[in-house]
Design a protein around this motif. Structure first.
Motif, mmCIF file in Angstrom:
data_model
loop_
_atom_site.group_PDB
_atom_site.id
_atom_site.type_symbol
_atom_site.label_atom_id
_atom_site.label_comp_id
_atom_site.label_asym_id
_atom_site.label_seq_id
_atom_site.Cartn_x
_atom_site.Cartn_y
_atom_site.Cartn_z
ATOM 1 N N LYS A 29 29.820 19.692 40.558
ATOM 2 C CA LYS A 29 29.460 20.321 41.564
ATOM 3 C C LYS A 29 29.601 21.953 41.254
ATOM 4 O O LYS A 29 30.453 22.380 40.532
ATOM 5 C CB LYS A 29 30.083 20.197 43.083
ATOM 6 C CG LYS A 29 29.651 18.844 43.848
ATOM 7 C CD LYS A 29 29.861 19.110 45.022
ATOM 8 C CE LYS A 29 31.437 18.933 45.216
ATOM 9 N NZ LYS A 29 31.861 18.731 46.924
ATOM 10 N N HIS A 30 28.751 22.750 41.988
ATOM 11 C CA HIS A 30 28.816 24.277 41.721
ATOM 12 C C HIS A 30 29.971 24.657 42.271
ATOM 13 O O HIS A 30 30.487 24.168 43.476
ATOM 14 C CB HIS A 30 27.651 24.764 42.343
ATOM 15 C CG HIS A 30 27.745 26.238 42.347
ATOM 16 N ND1 HIS A 30 27.695 27.142 41.353
ATOM 17 C CD2 HIS A 30 27.975 27.070 43.402
ATOM 18 C CE1 HIS A 30 27.872 28.406 41.887
ATOM 19 N NE2 HIS A 30 28.027 28.473 42.723
ATOM 20 N N ASP A 31 30.792 25.369 41.519
ATOM 21 C CA ASP A 31 32.111 25.848 42.008
ATOM 22 C C ASP A 31 32.169 26.869 42.921
ATOM 23 O O ASP A 31 31.600 28.050 42.480
ATOM 24 C CB ASP A 31 33.113 26.232 40.832
ATOM 25 C CG ASP A 31 34.523 26.443 41.307
ATOM 26 O OD1 ASP A 31 34.948 26.671 42.373
ATOM 27 O OD2 ASP A 31 35.425 26.493 40.267
ATOM 28 N N LYS A 32 32.560 26.827 44.132
ATOM 29 C CA LYS A 32 32.048 28.015 45.130
ATOM 30 C C LYS A 32 33.167 28.844 45.296
ATOM 31 O O LYS A 32 33.125 29.841 46.063
ATOM 32 C CB LYS A 32 31.831 27.387 46.545
ATOM 33 C CG LYS A 32 30.357 26.733 46.629
ATOM 34 C CD LYS A 32 29.955 26.392 48.012
ATOM 35 C CE LYS A 32 30.740 25.116 48.666
ATOM 36 N NZ LYS A 32 30.447 23.793 48.228
ATOM 37 N N ARG A 77 34.022 36.676 37.493
ATOM 38 C CA ARG A 77 32.920 37.113 38.571
ATOM 39 C C ARG A 77 31.453 36.875 37.769
ATOM 40 O O ARG A 77 30.368 37.074 38.529
ATOM 41 C CB ARG A 77 33.032 38.474 39.029
ATOM 42 C CG ARG A 77 34.417 38.673 39.878
ATOM 43 C CD ARG A 77 34.033 38.019 41.191
ATOM 44 N NE ARG A 77 33.075 38.358 42.076
ATOM 45 C CZ ARG A 77 32.184 37.802 42.803
ATOM 46 N NH1 ARG A 77 32.070 36.408 42.713
ATOM 47 N NH2 ARG A 77 31.167 38.396 43.474
ATOM 48 N N GLU A 78 31.537 36.687 36.700
ATOM 49 C CA GLU A 78 30.212 36.695 35.709
ATOM 50 C C GLU A 78 29.555 35.423 35.699
ATOM 51 O O GLU A 78 29.410 34.949 34.895
ATOM 52 C CB GLU A 78 30.574 37.265 34.213
ATOM 53 C CG GLU A 78 30.903 38.491 34.159
ATOM 54 C CD GLU A 78 31.588 38.957 32.676
ATOM 55 O OE1 GLU A 78 31.244 38.506 31.797
ATOM 56 O OE2 GLU A 78 32.389 40.261 32.902
ATOM 57 N N VAL A 79 29.238 34.749 36.717
ATOM 58 C CA VAL A 79 28.514 33.950 37.186
ATOM 59 C C VAL A 79 27.245 33.852 37.585
ATOM 60 O O VAL A 79 27.006 35.028 38.387
ATOM 61 C CB VAL A 79 29.385 32.639 38.008
ATOM 62 C CG1 VAL A 79 30.483 32.216 37.009
ATOM 63 C CG2 VAL A 79 29.869 33.226 39.244
ATOM 64 N N GLY A 80 26.165 33.149 37.616
ATOM 65 C CA GLY A 80 25.081 33.073 38.127
ATOM 66 C C GLY A 80 24.281 34.456 38.013
ATOM 67 O O GLY A 80 24.321 34.944 36.851
ATOM 68 N N LYS A 81 23.824 35.161 38.941
ATOM 69 C CA LYS A 81 23.072 36.386 38.693
ATOM 70 C C LYS A 81 24.141 37.584 38.206
ATOM 71 O O LYS A 81 23.514 38.597 37.732
ATOM 72 C CB LYS A 81 22.217 36.771 39.835
ATOM 73 C CG LYS A 81 23.008 37.116 41.063
ATOM 74 C CD LYS A 81 22.086 37.696 42.188
ATOM 75 C CE LYS A 81 22.988 38.221 43.069
ATOM 76 N NZ LYS A 81 22.135 39.197 43.970
ATOM 77 N N HIS A 82 25.289 37.330 38.375
ATOM 78 C CA HIS A 82 26.257 38.359 37.831
ATOM 79 C C HIS A 82 26.613 38.174 36.538
ATOM 80 O O HIS A 82 27.606 38.925 36.087
ATOM 81 C CB HIS A 82 27.547 38.139 38.870
ATOM 82 C CG HIS A 82 27.275 38.560 40.216
ATOM 83 N ND1 HIS A 82 26.814 39.841 40.654
ATOM 84 C CD2 HIS A 82 27.373 37.874 41.425
ATOM 85 C CE1 HIS A 82 26.589 39.732 42.054
ATOM 86 N NE2 HIS A 82 27.107 38.465 42.412
ATOM 87 N N SER A 83 26.272 37.191 35.701
ATOM 88 C CA SER A 83 26.533 36.884 34.523
ATOM 89 C C SER A 83 25.946 38.153 33.511
ATOM 90 O O SER A 83 26.363 38.422 32.674
ATOM 91 C CB SER A 83 25.661 35.573 33.941
ATOM 92 O OG SER A 83 24.489 35.867 34.057
ATOM 93 N N ARG A 84 24.969 38.843 34.210
ATOM 94 C CA ARG A 84 24.807 40.122 33.393
ATOM 95 C C ARG A 84 24.041 41.066 34.376
ATOM 96 O O ARG A 84 23.562 40.650 35.463
ATOM 97 C CB ARG A 84 23.789 39.816 32.195
ATOM 98 C CG ARG A 84 22.531 39.094 32.756
ATOM 99 C CD ARG A 84 21.473 38.979 31.407
ATOM 100 N NE ARG A 84 20.229 38.439 32.203
ATOM 101 C CZ ARG A 84 19.178 37.910 31.231
ATOM 102 N NH1 ARG A 84 19.469 38.135 29.954
ATOM 103 N NH2 ARG A 84 18.321 37.503 31.717
#
Lengths: 88, 998
Positions: free
Chosen positions: B157-160, B600-607
């Motif tokens: 699962k996606h880790d929330k 915090r560098e996940v999803g749209k925050h990965s860059r």
């Protein structure tokens, strides 16, 4: 992560810099005859040194200056950092 | 419900707060302050899982970070986490856990058949057995082994949860809050240093919580509590519990994982679950203590066999008895401390001491308490399957080779102590040259490479008085060096019992006729016999023995097994341990979650997401976005139920027929100023630049020194010494660094400055036959005629009061202009263009139409300039000046670069004029050729030509120059299709380039 002393900005973390390779390589002068061997040495051939190495880094996320770093490739010890126009 | 193994008053748990939890579906309860391990033990649960290879029953061995096998699958707040150490997981209300590595249940495990087959599963078994036949590996062996082996299951699962990173600087970082950590932190803090004190457990104090000592007229525990309380009040001190310093990297960078919410049923709102600290410390003090060393004997993996220090910790911290008939098996004085604690709490222990006639204060105390002690005695084997129920013991000869008569002794747990192993992991990671200390039979830190000091038990110092003195001194001296202050705190008076030397004996010999498994590595099931086999088969290097047997390679990384393994190899090889050497310690010291590493560098925050100033308009007008390098760009503007194909075709067509507008803000822009600017351009670009007049633009190609095309774009001469360079969106940053490299290092004599202005200008490309009329209406005061603003011309104008730069350049092959205004005015410009363009049937177009337009006109871009092609390959040989030198020119005469049949860009059209050609497909001459089918080229870009209304592609094709008109095949093994095609010119539309000049 290395701690590099930018000669312009002071101590900064490695993630502000990008690596630029051997600082002792001199680009052949423009418009000068040069043998294939010498040109290939300039473009491709690099020593993979163990020990003291003078190398280029650019302080990309800082002052954007290219600097010279004298570093031990085995221990990562940094002996000296220089501005682009300085020599060891 | 009562807890059979919980004492009434002893311990640091909160008996007023009961917590209920589930293990393997059964309900239990524990108390606030328990770990999952202590709560299970309080309930008499000793069977936790099954071992990795033989599926033997597994219980608890330690009480903390060293635990090799009491790991579970944890369920918390609808999430699950594998391989959680029960000894570290704090209990919370509603915790659920299940066993790992057993099927169908921990009590009845099918894999345990491996235990009966153990003679067939020696070291290297998998390497030897599953080799042949080769084809069986993927289909038969690997799936089988994977199913049978393996520990917990990772969640899919996606880790929330939220994870954070923190960067910190300090004078002293102190890892571990035992006596040495507290003393050094206190001395340094009192001397004004900025201190971070990290403790991996929830409670501070380390061994002071469990040992019977007295410091400055207080118990060790009281002293620790007072020091911590004082440190917490000091502004120059950061005190962190649940924080494991797990890695020591270059230049005194240490990384620490702080578990903020793992001990709670649910992460609090706005809190992270874990936080990763990157700490750059001037000095690092390692006070990580030591781990008790096991003794090796038959069936020493049976649940109920555990470290004596762990038994003491369960008793003193958690008020839990690990057994009611304990057998203490020791080669040193530490076992006595555990025995004395049992005795004080009404339990009768029996001590087996391998030593003959040891004498010390603590042994005397045990004797005086009436504890039964058998000297020169060993445990030969544990008895019992799922739990120890007896032990086979024997007298051992003075030379430790011969066993006396075997005796049976009833017991319900065996607490072992094989003396102490300093935790030197961090010191070793820092580059410290560790050395072997014969006094304590273990490795200790030697010469430091970085600013690191190891103190106390981690440094092989096992008396409290010495540890405290060293640590107070170190804290004072190091802080003095940094702060230049000179405030020294006085040493407290220490009272502790003296101890005598340990016995250099760890591995009990097998009795005649018995072949008990004697385990070294409990998680990976590595036994003494496996080491023997590895050596017999010729493995000598300890690194090889480790990998062949998997000793120390499990998730506990051999914290309890490495030294016994080394000792064994040394004994068998008749070497001494330092000659064998230890395997390399690498970070992390304990497992770290991927979540903490990623932060915090996940999803749209990965860059970062870069948006054009016109983005809000795009959003409001149904733009479908695409990631273009670091930018978010409109791919097409959706009308109704249009697909990408339909929408982009409509937009491209409108450019060819009317006029379109495209947001080109993302193009790289570099401002170049200085008297030598033209000279720089002349050296950087392949074509001539010295004679470009003011008010004119020119297309340029730049190479790397190896002759490969780096980038292309137009550069405009704004004024005498001022140029505006554009680069492709993708290469913008690299081109700037490239220019800076040459200006700062190679040609510092050039008087030129470069700076990125990508984000300072908003750009709109206006393209199509009606673009001139539109431009004239936008800028009534300029002369927009072909004479007034010719192809590659440049003007400045006023767009309804806003200053604008107007370039007549074209990417689409149509008559086209690019208008730039300051970014803040981007939206205004765009709206004006749309408003005024209405009467010319303007439509915005996205990157898909942009690609279509450039592909069908044969304009090379990123997919052709891919870092592998030279100017010739792209049909840019005309751009190369013969009269001057430039970066990379010398490389262009390489044999392969001037070969007659050199690859070149061509156009490709399917014979049926219908089938779209997948990008990346190969071009071949004969579809039926023997494999590998010789590849002549590849498709670099594909589109649907709006001009010809059929598919069209660009390809880089071998001998492309002579291939026009030939029939080839496109093959895409990935999509399993073959398409007959014809090779045509890459300029499929307006080959003479008349439109751009019209």
């Amino acid at each position: 992560m290395l701690h590099i002393k930018c000669p312009h900005c002071g101590m900064r973390s490695q993630n502000e810099f990008s690596y630029g390779g051997d600082a002792t390589i001199k680009r052949p002068e423009l418009n000068k005859e040069i043998s294939d061997q010498d040109w290939n040495n300039f473009v491709y051939n690099r020593k993979s040194l163990r020990g003291k190495h003078l190398e280029l880094w650019q302080h990309l996320s800082g002052c954007r200056q290219w600097i010279k770093v004298e570093r031990d490739t085995a221990t990562h010890e940094i002996f000296k950092t220089l501005k682009a126009n300085q020599d060891i | 419900m009562s807890q059979d193994f919980r004492l009434d008053t002893v311990g640091l748990i909160n008996r007023d707060k009961k917590l209920s939890f589930k293990f393997n579906g059964k309900n239990y309860f524990g108390y606030e302050g328990d770990t999952l391990a202590s709560a299970l033990l309080a309930n008499g649960v000793h069977l936790i899982g099954r071992s990795f290879k033989y599926h033997r029953p597994r219980g608890f061995f330690g009480a903390g970070v060293d635990e090799p096998y009491a790991i579970v699958q944890l369920y918390r707040n609808n999430e699950t986490e594998p391989n959680v150490k029960t000894t570290e997981q704090e209990l919370f209300e509603g915790l659920e856990a299940t066993s790992v590595n057993c099927w169908p249940s921990v009590n009845f495990d099918i894999g345990a058949i491996n235990n009966l087959l153990k003679v067939f599963l020696p070291a290297g078994f998998y390497y030897k057995t599953f080799m042949w036949p080769k084809s069986f590996w993927y289909k038969v062996y690997e799936p089988f082994i994977r199913k049978a082996a393996g520990l917990g299951v990772a969640s899919i699962k996606h880790d929330k949860e939220r994870y954070e990173h923190k960067y910190e600087y300090c004078d002293l970082l102190i890892a571990g809050s035992g006596p040495s950590g507290l003393a050094s932190a206190y001395a340094a803090a009192k001397n004004g240093a900025r201190v971070i004190l990290a403790e991996d457990k929830p409670r501070f104090g380390g061994t002071l919580l469990t040992s019977e000592v007295n410091i400055g007229n207080q118990t060790g525990k009281e002293w620790a509590e007072n020091i911590i309380a004082e440190l917490k009040e000091m502004p120059n001190v950061t005190v962190k519990n649940r924080s494991q310093v797990f890695g020591y990297y270059d230049h005194n960078m240490v990384v620490m994982s702080e578990k903020i919410s793992d001990h709670l049923p649910k992460t609090k709102k706005h809190h992270p679950k874990q936080r990763l600290w990157y700490i750059r410390a001037k000095e690092v003090l390692i006070s990580s203590g030591s781990i008790e060393r096991p003794l090796v004997f038959g069936n020493n993996d049976t649940p109920g066999v555990m470290l004596s220090s762990a038994a003491k910790e369960y008793l003193k911290v958690y008020g839990v008895l690990v057994g009611k008939k304990p057998l203490i098996f020791t080669n040193n004085d530490s076992g006595y401390e555990t025995a004395i604690e049992f005795k004080k709490n009404g339990v009768e222990p029996i001590i087996l001491d391998t030593r003959k006639e040891p004498n010390s204060e603590i042994i005397d105390e045990a004797k005086n308490l009436g504890i039964q002690i058998k000297f020169s005695y060993v445990v030969v084997a544990a008895k019992g399957y799922k739990k120890v129920n007896a032990a086979e013991i024997a007298k051992i000869s003075d030379n430790k080779n011969d066993l006396g008569v075997l005796e049976n002794i009833i017991c319900d747990c065996i607490c072992v102590s094989g003396f102490w192993t300093p935790t030197i992991h961090l010191a070793s990671q820092s580059g410290n040259k560790t050395k072997f200390d014969k006094e304590i039979d273990a490795f200790v830190p030697g010469i430091s490479k970085q600013n690191e000091t190891t103190l106390g038990a981690a440094n092989g110092k096992f008396t409290l008085a010495e540890t405290l003195k060293d640590s107070f001194d170190a804290g004072y001296e190091l802080s003095k060096k940094i702060t230049k202050n000179d405030n020294k705190v006085s040493y407290p008076i220490v009272v502790e019992k003296n101890k005598t030397t340990h016995d250099k004996f760890w591995c009990v010999p097998l009795p005649k006729g018995k072949n008990y498994k004697r385990f070294l590595d409990f998680q990976n099931d590595v036994a003494v016999s496996d080491i023997e086999i590895a050596l017999k088969e010729g493995y000598r290097s300890i690194e090889h023995v480790k990998r062949y047997t998997t000793l120390g390679m499990a998730t506990d990384q051999g914290k309890t097994s490495n030294l016994n393994g080394l000792q064994l190899v040394s004994d068998m090889e008749n070497k001494i341990v330092p000659e064998v050497g230890h395997t390399t310690f690498r970070p992390p010291y304990t497992p770290v979650t991927i979540g903490a590493i990623v932060g915090r560098e996940v999803g749209k925050h990965s860059r970062p997401t870069r948006k054009s100033p016109i983005n809000s308009w795009h959003e409001k007008n149904n733009a479908v976005f695409v990631d273009a390098g670091v930018w978010l760009r409109p791919r097409y503007y959706k009308q109704g139920n249009e697909t990408l194909f339909e929408g982009s075709k409509r937009e491209a067509k409108n450019v060819r027929v009317n006029v379109g507008v495209c947001d080109v803000t993302t193009l790289g822009k570099i401002d170049i100023k200085g008297p030598d600017a033209a000279e720089l351009l002349n050296r950087v670009y392949t074509n001539a630049w010295l004679k470009l007049p003011v008010g004119k633009a020119r297309y340029g190609v730049m190479l790397r020194e190896d002759g490969i095309v780096m980038d292309d774009g137009t550069t405009t001469r704004i004024s005498e010494n001022h140029y505006h360079m554009t680069t492709t969106t993708a290469q913008a940053a690299n081109v700037l660094s490239h220019l800076e490299y040459y200006l700062q290092l190679v040609w510092p004599e050039l008087n030129v400055n470069v700076v990125s202005t990508t984000e300072q200008w908003a750009g709109a490309a206006i393209a199509g036959p009606k673009s001139r009329d539109l431009l004239q209406n936008l800028f009534p005061n300029i002369d927009a005629s072909n004479e007034g603003l010719p192809f590659m011309g440049y003007l400045e104008g006023e767009l309804f009061g806003v200053h604008a730069r107007i370039f007549r350049i074209s990417f689409s092959g149509e008559l086209a202009y690019e208008v730039n205004v300051e970014s803040d005015n981007g939206n205004f410009m765009w709206k004006k263009i749309m408003e005024i363009g209405k009467e010319f049937k303007i439509q915005p177009y996205g990157t898909e139409a942009l690609s279509t337009l450039r592909i069908e006109m044969g304009h090379v871009a990123g997919s052709e300039l891919d870092g592998r092609t030279i100017p010739y390959d792209n049909g840019l040989e005309g751009m190369i000046s013969k009269n001057k030198d430039f970066i990379g020119k010398r490389s262009l005469n390489k044999k392969a670069f001037v070969a007659e049949d050199r690859q070149k860009v061509v156009g490709v059209v399917p014979l049926d004029k219908k089938t779209s050609i997948p990008e990346g497909s190969h071009l071949v001459r004969d579809v039926n050729a023997q494999l590998p089918n010789p590849k002549l080229g590849y498709i670099s870009a594909s589109c649907w030509s709006v001009e010809h209304d059929n598919p069209f592609s660009l390809a880089i094709l071998k001998d492309g120059k002579n291939m026009i008109g030939q029939k080839l095949f496109v093959m895409s093994p990935l999509k399993n299709i073959t398409i007959p095609v014809e090779i045509v010119s890459s300029h499929y539309v307006d080959p003479k380039g008349e439109r751009v000049r019209s």
